[in-house]
Design a protein around this motif. Structure first.
Motif, PDB file in Angstrom:
ATOM      1  N   LEU A  18       0.849  -1.181   0.000  1.00 25.21           N
ATOM      2  CA  LEU A  18       0.000   0.000   0.000  1.00 25.21           C
ATOM      3  C   LEU A  18       0.889   1.237   0.000  1.00 25.21           C
ATOM      4  CD1 LEU A  18      -2.815  -0.685   2.644  1.00 25.21           C
ATOM      5  CD2 LEU A  18      -3.133  -0.436   0.184  1.00 25.21           C
ATOM      6  N   ARG A  19       0.362   2.324  -0.526  1.00 26.31           N
ATOM      7  CA  ARG A  19       1.081   3.593  -0.488  1.00 26.31           C
ATOM      8  C   ARG A  19       0.183   4.632   0.165  1.00 26.31           C
ATOM      9  NH1 ARG A  19       2.603   7.932  -5.176  1.00 26.31           N
ATOM     10  NH2 ARG A  19       4.691   8.527  -4.446  1.00 26.31           N
ATOM     11  N   ALA A  50      10.441   8.710   9.817  1.00 28.64           N
ATOM     12  CA  ALA A  50      10.573  10.160   9.830  1.00 28.64           C
ATOM     13  C   ALA A  50      11.456  10.600   8.671  1.00 28.64           C
ATOM     14  CB  ALA A  50      11.168  10.632  11.147  1.00 28.64           C
ATOM     15  N   ILE A  51      11.219  11.825   8.206  1.00 30.51           N
ATOM     16  CA  ILE A  51      12.043  12.383   7.140  1.00 30.51           C
ATOM     17  C   ILE A  51      12.204  13.878   7.386  1.00 30.51           C
ATOM     18  CG2 ILE A  51      10.017  12.667   5.615  1.00 30.51           C
ATOM     19  CD1 ILE A  51      11.965  12.091   3.245  1.00 30.51           C
ATOM     20  N   PHE A  67       9.324  -0.631   4.508  1.00 29.32           N
ATOM     21  CA  PHE A  67       8.638   0.646   4.289  1.00 29.32           C
ATOM     22  C   PHE A  67       9.637   1.696   3.809  1.00 29.32           C
ATOM     23  CE2 PHE A  67       4.974   0.132   7.619  1.00 29.32           C
ATOM     24  CZ  PHE A  67       4.647  -1.097   7.045  1.00 29.32           C
ATOM     25  N   THR A  68       9.145   2.619   2.994  1.00 29.98           N
ATOM     26  CA  THR A  68       9.970   3.730   2.534  1.00 29.98           C
ATOM     27  C   THR A  68       9.193   5.031   2.686  1.00 29.98           C
ATOM     28  OG1 THR A  68      11.083   2.329   0.903  1.00 29.98           O
ATOM     29  CG2 THR A  68      11.262   4.712   0.623  1.00 29.98           C
ATOM     30  N   TYR A  79       4.777  10.715   1.788  1.00 32.04           N
ATOM     31  CA  TYR A  79       4.372   9.384   1.352  1.00 32.04           C
ATOM     32  C   TYR A  79       4.932   8.308   2.278  1.00 32.04           C
ATOM     33  CZ  TYR A  79       3.603  11.978  -2.983  1.00 32.04           C
ATOM     34  OH  TYR A  79       3.196  12.907  -3.918  1.00 32.04           O
ATOM     35  N   LEU A  80       4.273   7.172   2.276  1.00 31.46           N
ATOM     36  CA  LEU A  80       4.804   5.985   2.938  1.00 31.46           C
ATOM     37  C   LEU A  80       4.486   4.788   2.047  1.00 31.46           C
ATOM     38  CD1 LEU A  80       6.279   4.956   5.503  1.00 31.46           C
ATOM     39  CD2 LEU A  80       4.010   4.342   6.396  1.00 31.46           C
TER      40      LEU A  80
END
Length: 118
Positions: A18-19, A50-51, A67-68, A79-80
């Motif tokens: 999923l995104r 976190a980003i 996950f990204t 986004y994830l």
């Protein structure tokens, strides 16, 4: 003031993908680090990823490699990308944005449900 709107949750089988997206509106110029949290039934909310505004990332050990997290600062969207999903990933996922001016404040989205069936 910042408003965060998440989307992309749903029901998926184990092993699927999923995104999630989180669109930010308002005083987006002051947004610094953005994060994804999740909360499963009966459990405390936990940090997923976190980003920073420059693109540095970190992940919870439970999702690292699957996950990204990413962000588009032009579109003001977080986004994830979630791959190889497991039933234990089932939770409500929340977007969080840290805004820094003369002080700092955390904004939260309304959450999006992710359900992974076995």
């Amino acid at each position: 003031q910042v408003t965060l709107v998440e989307s992309g949750g749903g029901l998926v089988q184990a092993g699927g993908s999923l995104r999630l997206s989180c669109a930010a509106y308002g005083d987006t110029i002051n947004i610094s680090t953005m994060r994804w949290y999740r909360q499963a039934p009966g459990k405390e909310r936990e940090l997923v990823a976190a980003i920073t505004s420059s693109g540095s990332t970190n992940y919870a050990a439970s999702v690292k490699g699957r996950f990204t997290i990413s962000r588009n600062n032009v579109k003001n969207t977080l986004y994830l990308q979630m791959n190889s999903l497991k039933p234990e990933d089932t939770a409500v996922y929340y977007c969080n944005a840290l805004c820094v001016t003369t002080t700092w404040f955390h904004y939260w989205g309304q959450g999006t449900q992710v359900t992974v069936s076995s």
